[in-house]
Structure formats: C-alpha cells, structure tokens
Motif scaffolding. Structure first.
Motif, PDB file in Angstrom:
ATOM      1  N   UNK A  66       5.863  10.456  26.726  1.00 56.18           N
ATOM      2  CA  UNK A  66       6.268  11.591  25.891  1.00 56.18           C
ATOM      3  C   UNK A  66       6.105  12.912  26.642  1.00 56.18           C
ATOM      4  N   UNK A  67       5.041  13.024  27.415  1.00 54.83           N
ATOM      5  CA  UNK A  67       4.829  14.238  28.203  1.00 54.83           C
ATOM      6  C   UNK A  67       5.964  14.420  29.213  1.00 54.83           C
ATOM      7  N   UNK A  68       6.367  13.325  29.861  1.00 56.67           N
ATOM      8  CA  UNK A  68       7.466  13.395  30.824  1.00 56.67           C
ATOM      9  C   UNK A  68       8.762  13.800  30.132  1.00 56.67           C
ATOM     10  N   UNK A  69       9.055  13.201  28.968  1.00 56.31           N
ATOM     11  CA  UNK A  69      10.286  13.544  28.251  1.00 56.31           C
ATOM     12  C   UNK A  69      10.259  15.000  27.776  1.00 56.31           C
ATOM     13  N   UNK A  70       9.086  15.480  27.347  1.00 53.98           N
ATOM     14  CA  UNK A  70       8.976  16.885  26.932  1.00 53.98           C
ATOM     15  C   UNK A  70       9.223  17.822  28.100  1.00 53.98           C
ATOM     16  N   UNK A  71       8.682  17.487  29.277  1.00 49.58           N
ATOM     17  CA  UNK A  71       8.918  18.319  30.454  1.00 49.58           C
ATOM     18  C   UNK A  71      10.397  18.333  30.810  1.00 49.58           C
ATOM     19  N   UNK A  72      11.050  17.173  30.698  1.00 50.34           N
ATOM     20  CA  UNK A  72      12.476  17.086  31.021  1.00 50.34           C
ATOM     21  C   UNK A  72      13.298  17.908  30.041  1.00 50.34           C
ATOM     22  N   UNK A  73      13.010  17.795  28.744  1.00 55.18           N
ATOM     23  CA  UNK A  73      13.765  18.565  27.754  1.00 55.18           C
ATOM     24  C   UNK A  73      13.506  20.060  27.919  1.00 55.18           C
ATOM     25  N   UNK A  74      12.274  20.441  28.297  1.00 48.71           N
ATOM     26  CA  UNK A  74      11.969  21.848  28.531  1.00 48.71           C
ATOM     27  C   UNK A  74      12.756  22.380  29.731  1.00 48.71           C
ATOM     28  N   UNK A  75      12.868  21.566  30.778  1.00 51.37           N
ATOM     29  CA  UNK A  75      13.644  21.989  31.950  1.00 51.37           C
ATOM     30  C   UNK A  75      15.112  22.159  31.579  1.00 51.37           C
ATOM     31  N   UNK A  77      16.275  22.918  28.575  1.00 49.89           N
ATOM     32  CA  UNK A  77      16.369  24.124  27.754  1.00 49.89           C
ATOM     33  C   UNK A  77      16.302  25.371  28.629  1.00 49.89           C
ATOM     34  N   UNK A  78      15.428  25.368  29.626  1.00 52.56           N
ATOM     35  CA  UNK A  78      15.341  26.512  30.536  1.00 52.56           C
ATOM     36  C   UNK A  78      16.654  26.722  31.284  1.00 52.56           C
ATOM     37  N   UNK A  79      17.270  25.627  31.725  1.00 54.68           N
ATOM     38  CA  UNK A  79      18.545  25.738  32.443  1.00 54.68           C
ATOM     39  C   UNK A  79      19.638  26.283  31.524  1.00 54.68           C
ATOM     40  N   UNK A  80      19.652  25.821  30.268  1.00 55.82           N
ATOM     41  CA  UNK A  80      20.645  26.346  29.312  1.00 55.82           C
ATOM     42  C   UNK A  80      20.425  27.837  29.073  1.00 55.82           C
ATOM     43  N   UNK A  81      19.159  28.257  28.992  1.00 56.34           N
ATOM     44  CA  UNK A  81      18.859  29.676  28.784  1.00 56.34           C
ATOM     45  C   UNK A  81      19.316  30.501  29.990  1.00 56.34           C
ATOM     46  N   UNK A  82      19.084  29.991  31.183  1.00 53.09           N
ATOM     47  CA  UNK A  82      19.541  30.704  32.386  1.00 53.09           C
ATOM     48  C   UNK A  82      21.059  30.802  32.392  1.00 53.09           C
ATOM     49  N   UNK A  83      21.745  29.702  32.043  1.00 54.19           N
ATOM     50  CA  UNK A  83      23.204  29.732  31.999  1.00 54.19           C
ATOM     51  C   UNK A  83      23.705  30.733  30.960  1.00 54.19           C
ATOM     52  N   UNK A  84      23.022  30.797  29.798  1.00 55.32           N
ATOM     53  CA  UNK A  84      23.427  31.741  28.764  1.00 55.32           C
ATOM     54  C   UNK A  84      23.241  33.175  29.251  1.00 55.32           C
ATOM     55  N   UNK A  85      22.111  33.452  29.918  1.00 56.98           N
ATOM     56  CA  UNK A  85      21.876  34.796  30.434  1.00 56.98           C
ATOM     57  C   UNK A  85      22.896  35.169  31.504  1.00 56.98           C
ATOM     58  N   UNK A  86      23.256  34.207  32.338  1.00 61.36           N
ATOM     59  CA  UNK A  86      24.250  34.491  33.375  1.00 61.36           C
ATOM     60  C   UNK A  86      25.619  34.756  32.770  1.00 61.36           C
ATOM     61  N   UNK A  87      25.946  34.036  31.695  1.00 62.73           N
ATOM     62  CA  UNK A  87      27.253  34.251  31.078  1.00 62.73           C
ATOM     63  C   UNK A  87      27.333  35.613  30.393  1.00 62.73           C
TER      64      UNK A  87
END
Length: 151
Positions: A66-75, A77-87
C-alpha cells in the motif's frame, strides 16, 4: 622473457597473491551460502509458523504494498499538477509544451509523408525507364532489319 634473470622471491609474491585470491573466493562463497541460509529460514518461517506470525507478516507485506502504491499515485498526481501548471503558462510558452507532447505523432506523420513521397518518386522513375525502353524497342522495330542488311 625466458632469458630474463630470475628474481629472488618471485615465487613468494605469486604465492601470496594466490592466497589472497583464495581467501577472497572463500569470502564470496560464504556470503552466497549465508544468502541461501537466510532465504531458507524465511521459507521455513512461512511454512512452519503459527497463525499469528503469519498474519503479522501478511499485514507487513500488505502495508509495504500500500505504501508503494500510495507513492506511485502521489508521483502521478504531482506530474499531473506540473502538467497543469505548464499548460497555464502565459502566451508563447504553452504551444511549446503542447508541441513537445505531440512530437512523437508529428515525427510519425513526417516519416509517413516522406515514405509516400519516396514511393511516388520511385514509381515515376520506373515509369520513365519503362517508357524509354518501350521507345527504344519501337524505334528498333521501325528500323526493321537494317543491321543485317548492312552487314
């Protein structure tokens, strides 16, 4: 090499290096043996433990998962946030990022167009060569047997 003088103690240095190599290989073999023993102990724990220990190990493995899956989902989400900021960047920056996202598709399309153009040019060359050959054959046929008549 055979004519070189023998150094005194040359064999001693070689014997020491052989001893060092042997101790190094023994250390590696012992490490490998210890890894096998540890793996066997872990298997034994899984097969011959009581129900409480098995449940505790299961919970430990599930929490790690679960910790691994949470880290993956957080990464993600972070990538989506960066893409949104870039757009949302003003003006001339946004098209650059959109173009970077579509680079692979654009490259494939350019390659496809170049291949189609090459195929069209090849067909034209073949048709030109075929027409020239046909013209040569008709010209020879129209001359008749001039070569044999002359010679």
């Amino acid at each position: 090499i055979l004519l070189r003088p023998k150094r005194p103690g040359a064999g001693r240095a070689n014997e020491e290096s052989i001893d060092q190599q042997w101790t190094f290989e023994q250390r590696l073999a012992e490490q490998k043996r210890q890894e096998y023993v540890d793996a066997e102990r872990e298997r034994e724990r899984w097969h011959h433990i009581n129900e409480f220990d098995r449940e505790e190990m299961h919970h430990r493995h599930m929490s790690e998962r679960e910790q691994h899956l949470n880290m993956k989902s957080q990464a993600d989400a972070d990538q989506r946030e960066i893409d949104r900021q870039l757009s949302e960047l003003p003006g001339h920056w946004a098209p650059d990022f959109e173009a970077a996202a579509n680079t692979a598709a654009a490259r494939r399309e350019a390659t496809r167009k170049a291949m189609e153009e090459n195929a069209r040019l090849m067909r034209e060359r073949l048709e030109t060569a075929r027409a020239a050959k046909m013209e040569e054959v008709t010209h020879e046929a129209s001359q008749g047997d001039v070569f044999n008549q002359r010679f």
